[in-house]
Design a protein around this motif. Structure first.
Motif, PDB file in Angstrom:
ATOM      1  N   THR A 168     -65.868   6.742 -54.329  1.00  0.00           N
ATOM      2  CA  THR A 168     -67.207   6.440 -53.809  1.00  0.00           C
ATOM      3  C   THR A 168     -68.017   7.729 -53.653  1.00  0.00           C
ATOM      4  OG1 THR A 168     -66.430   4.487 -52.632  1.00  0.00           O
ATOM      5  CG2 THR A 168     -68.477   5.495 -51.842  1.00  0.00           C
ATOM      6  N   ALA A 169     -67.380   8.769 -53.119  1.00  0.00           N
ATOM      7  CA  ALA A 169     -68.083  10.037 -52.884  1.00  0.00           C
ATOM      8  C   ALA A 169     -68.555  10.661 -54.195  1.00  0.00           C
ATOM      9  CB  ALA A 169     -67.176  10.999 -52.123  1.00  0.00           C
ATOM     10  N   LEU A 170     -67.807  10.430 -55.270  1.00  0.00           N
ATOM     11  CA  LEU A 170     -68.127  11.087 -56.542  1.00  0.00           C
ATOM     12  C   LEU A 170     -68.838  10.155 -57.531  1.00  0.00           C
ATOM     13  CD1 LEU A 170     -64.745  13.004 -56.979  1.00  0.00           C
ATOM     14  CD2 LEU A 170     -66.978  14.054 -56.526  1.00  0.00           C
ATOM     15  N   GLU A 171     -69.181   8.949 -57.113  1.00  0.00           N
ATOM     16  CA  GLU A 171     -69.716   7.980 -58.077  1.00  0.00           C
ATOM     17  C   GLU A 171     -71.097   8.371 -58.605  1.00  0.00           C
ATOM     18  OE1 GLU A 171     -69.711   4.299 -56.031  1.00  0.00           O
ATOM     19  OE2 GLU A 171     -71.391   4.813 -54.696  1.00  0.00           O
ATOM     20  N   ARG A 172     -71.830   9.212 -57.870  1.00  0.00           N
ATOM     21  CA  ARG A 172     -73.158   9.647 -58.334  1.00  0.00           C
ATOM     22  C   ARG A 172     -73.110  11.039 -58.962  1.00  0.00           C
ATOM     23  NH1 ARG A 172     -77.485   8.541 -53.707  1.00  0.00           N
ATOM     24  NH2 ARG A 172     -78.867   9.085 -55.441  1.00  0.00           N
ATOM     25  N   ILE A 195     -66.300  14.361 -44.848  1.00  0.00           N
ATOM     26  CA  ILE A 195     -66.241  14.131 -46.297  1.00  0.00           C
ATOM     27  C   ILE A 195     -67.229  15.089 -46.965  1.00  0.00           C
ATOM     28  CG2 ILE A 195     -66.600  12.460 -48.161  1.00  0.00           C
ATOM     29  CD1 ILE A 195     -65.916  10.257 -46.120  1.00  0.00           C
ATOM     30  N   ARG A 196     -66.721  15.862 -47.924  1.00  0.00           N
ATOM     31  CA  ARG A 196     -67.552  16.877 -48.584  1.00  0.00           C
ATOM     32  C   ARG A 196     -67.564  16.632 -50.087  1.00  0.00           C
ATOM     33  NH1 ARG A 196     -66.236  23.350 -48.709  1.00  0.00           N
ATOM     34  NH2 ARG A 196     -64.259  22.509 -49.464  1.00  0.00           N
ATOM     35  N   VAL A 197     -68.737  16.743 -50.668  1.00  0.00           N
ATOM     36  CA  VAL A 197     -68.891  16.663 -52.127  1.00  0.00           C
ATOM     37  C   VAL A 197     -69.574  17.941 -52.594  1.00  0.00           C
ATOM     38  CG1 VAL A 197     -69.952  15.434 -54.055  1.00  0.00           C
ATOM     39  CG2 VAL A 197     -69.073  14.148 -52.097  1.00  0.00           C
ATOM     40  N   LEU A 198     -69.027  18.575 -53.612  1.00  0.00           N
ATOM     41  CA  LEU A 198     -69.642  19.757 -54.216  1.00  0.00           C
ATOM     42  C   LEU A 198     -70.132  19.400 -55.610  1.00  0.00           C
ATOM     43  CD1 LEU A 198     -67.079  22.570 -53.258  1.00  0.00           C
ATOM     44  CD2 LEU A 198     -69.070  21.757 -51.973  1.00  0.00           C
ATOM     45  N   HIS A 249     -75.362  15.292 -55.653  1.00  0.00           N
ATOM     46  CA  HIS A 249     -75.076  14.379 -56.758  1.00  0.00           C
ATOM     47  C   HIS A 249     -75.612  14.991 -58.043  1.00  0.00           C
ATOM     48  CE1 HIS A 249     -79.295  13.096 -57.070  1.00  0.00           C
ATOM     49  NE2 HIS A 249     -79.303  13.166 -55.750  1.00  0.00           N
ATOM     50  N   GLY A 250     -75.279  14.353 -59.131  1.00  0.00           N
ATOM     51  CA  GLY A 250     -75.750  14.835 -60.431  1.00  0.00           C
ATOM     52  C   GLY A 250     -74.632  15.546 -61.173  1.00  0.00           C
ATOM     53  N   GLY A 251     -74.912  15.881 -62.406  1.00  0.00           N
ATOM     54  CA  GLY A 251     -73.929  16.574 -63.227  1.00  0.00           C
ATOM     55  C   GLY A 251     -72.802  15.652 -63.637  1.00  0.00           C
ATOM     56  N   GLN A 252     -71.664  16.223 -63.901  1.00  0.00           N
ATOM     57  CA  GLN A 252     -70.538  15.451 -64.386  1.00  0.00           C
ATOM     58  C   GLN A 252     -69.966  14.560 -63.276  1.00  0.00           C
ATOM     59  OE1 GLN A 252     -67.154  17.952 -65.261  1.00  0.00           O
ATOM     60  NE2 GLN A 252     -67.804  19.465 -63.751  1.00  0.00           N
ATOM     61  N   VAL A 253     -69.274  13.517 -63.679  1.00  0.00           N
ATOM     62  CA  VAL A 253     -68.566  12.646 -62.741  1.00  0.00           C
ATOM     63  C   VAL A 253     -67.073  12.900 -62.914  1.00  0.00           C
ATOM     64  CG1 VAL A 253     -68.088  10.283 -62.042  1.00  0.00           C
ATOM     65  CG2 VAL A 253     -70.386  10.915 -62.814  1.00  0.00           C
ATOM     66  N   VAL A 254     -66.440  13.426 -61.875  1.00  0.00           N
ATOM     67  CA  VAL A 254     -65.024  13.781 -61.940  1.00  0.00           C
ATOM     68  C   VAL A 254     -64.211  12.700 -61.237  1.00  0.00           C
ATOM     69  CG1 VAL A 254     -63.286  15.459 -61.213  1.00  0.00           C
ATOM     70  CG2 VAL A 254     -65.517  16.242 -62.042  1.00  0.00           C
ATOM     71  N   ALA A 255     -63.169  12.232 -61.877  1.00  0.00           N
ATOM     72  CA  ALA A 255     -62.297  11.235 -61.257  1.00  0.00           C
ATOM     73  C   ALA A 255     -61.231  11.927 -60.423  1.00  0.00           C
ATOM     74  CB  ALA A 255     -61.631  10.384 -62.340  1.00  0.00           C
TER      75      ALA A 255
END
Length: 472
Positions: A23-27, A64-67, A97-103
């Motif tokens: 969910t955190a990385l979906e965008r 929760i952190r997203v880079l 958000h943006g850029g590549q989507v990493v699983a």
């Protein structure tokens, strides 16, 4: 350590971590981590031979952190319900958000050292077992001298359990005990009153407080207070400064250490930004930041990003070798993290922070250093410091110390203002003693609104000249 604490108590498991990170990385985003924390703290105070406070707090939540490139998204929630975790993950995702989507990768537990095993964990200690400790300190302090009028004691202990899971598949767990006791003493002679204090802290359980330490807490608080009745003010001016071994390491921490935290250098704030592999001190000056000292207040088995702790050599033989890195700064500089990503709690994103920072021993005998000063200042402890982080300009008050006259310690001094610049003071270190001492005080470092426990230390050190406020 029980690696499955969060699974047993809250039903958290790898499948849930995966779902929340997706969910955190979906965008978009190139990295995500989850920081789960449960902390219990007990505080007891004794004043005028009576308990004046006693309470227990419990804190629990997840950050929760997203880079995504240079962007950081951060959100937290104070419960572990999966729906709430997904909501927090969406907030972090919206910020970065943006850029590549990493699983997220498959998750595997990582092993870490156990630098602070508590023999008597605080969770097993009843309030009735804590109170006699305070009463013994109180009674010993009053017995030390009839001038003692008031003793105030603050004791805090607790346990923190943390779990870091990241999108690279790393799962790290740690249990961190902590205890700190502050003893404040007021003494009176005639109409004059003086106050001072002494404190100790460690990552340890109740076993930390042996008879010798209880004795030292009382007698050292009283000694430091009574010494102030004899204190004089030195003449103002520029003169040599000798830093006593131990707690004077606060000057190293505040005026120099912060300038070696990589975020200040990445932003070009620190004077050390372009000084890596350059000489910044004499060849007998070496400085380390060490997260591996058993039971020290600033030690960590793993940092708050899940990176291994280590002993980081900052200055080697007078040459600046590296900065203190978290994940973001390490990526910026193209180096490995140094295990300095720390945070106050799950409500905060990690930053590069010091752990146990000290100067290594040098070639000079402490007595030789004092004998080399005809007229100067010997500083034992400091208070009320102010530092301009980056430039390193500082003012500190010496709470207790001595005049040096004719190569000997003579009269006590107090409330002496030192004015200087940390990097210049480091260049002006002309002698370093053999007597490195790590201070056990309950040191807490503040930065960007976050506080974390640290330790510090110093051998006896001579600074050739510093501006001293005083009389005349």
């Amino acid at each position: 350590m029980s690696q499955d604490f969060f699974a047993r108590h809250f039903g958290l498991e790898d499948g849930l971590y995966h779902r929340v990170m997706r969910t955190a990385l979906e965008r978009g985003g190139d990295y995500c981590d989850l920081f789960f924390q449960q902390r219990t703290t007990t505080t007891i105070g004794l004043e005028d031979q009576k308990v004046d406070r006693a309470f227990r707090t419990e804190d629990l939540g997840v950050g929760i952190r997203v880079l995504s490139g240079d962007a950081t998204g951060y959100a937290f929630c104070e419960e572990f319900e999966e729906a709430s975790l997904h909501e927090a993950a969406k907030v972090a995702s919206a910020i970065a958000h943006g850029g590549q989507v990493v699983a997220p990768q498959a998750i595997a537990a990582r092993a870490h050292p156990d630098l602070y095993p508590a023999k008597i964990p605080w969770g097993s200690v009843a309030t009735e077992q804590r109170l006699p400790l305070l009463e013994r300190i109180d009674a010993r302090a009053f017995a030390e001298d009839p001038a003692v009028q008031k003793v105030r004691i603050r004791a805090m202990d607790g346990e923190t359990r943390l779990l870091v899971v990241d999108s690279e598949g790393r799962r790290s767990y740690d249990e961190q005990p902590m205890t700190t006791v502050y003893v404040f003493c007021v003494a009176q002679r005639g109409e004059r009153k003086e106050e001072n204090h002494y404190a100790v802290g460690a990552r340890a359980g109740l076993e930390f407080y042996g008879d010798d330490l209880i004795e030292k807490l009382a007698t050292e608080a009283v000694r430091r207070t009574l010494l102030l009745f004899e204190a004089v003010q030195p003449r103002a001016g520029e003169m040599p400064l000798v830093l006593a071994a131990g707690s004077s390491g606060i000057l190293l921490h505040e005026a120099i250490g912060h300038g070696m935290e990589a975020d200040f250098n990445r932003k070009g704030i620190s004077i050390y930004s372009d000084k890596v592999n350059q000489r910044i001190a004499e060849p007998f000056v070496s400085i380390v930041d060490d997260g591996t000292i058993p039971s020290a207040r600033g030690s960590i088995n793993v940092d708050d990003e899940g990176n291994d702790t280590e002993r980081t050599v900052l200055v080697e033989g007078g040459v600046l070798r590296t900065f203190l890195h978290d994940r973001i700064s390490a990526r910026h500089y193209g180096v490995a993290p140094t295990g300095n990503g720390r945070r106050q709690s799950f409500r905060h994103a990690p930053l590069p922070r010091m752990r146990n920072t000290y100067m290594l021993p040098g070639p000079h005998a402490p007595e030789e250093i004092i004998r080399s000063v005809e007229r100067g200042i010997y500083a034992e402890s400091f208070t009320n410091g102010q530092v301009k982080i980056g430039a390193g300009d500082f003012t500190f008050y010496i709470k207790s110390g001595y005049l040096i006259e004719g190569g000997e310690l003579t009269r006590p001094i107090k409330d002496v203002n030192l004015i200087g610049n940390g990097p210049q003071v480091l260049r002006d270190v002309v002698m370093v003693g053999t007597d490195l001492e790590l201070d056990q005080g309950g040191w807490t470092c503040g930065k960007d609104g976050q506080s974390v426990p640290v330790s510090l230390g110093m051998p006896t050190v001579k600074v050739s000249a510093i501006t001293v406020g005083g009389v005349g």
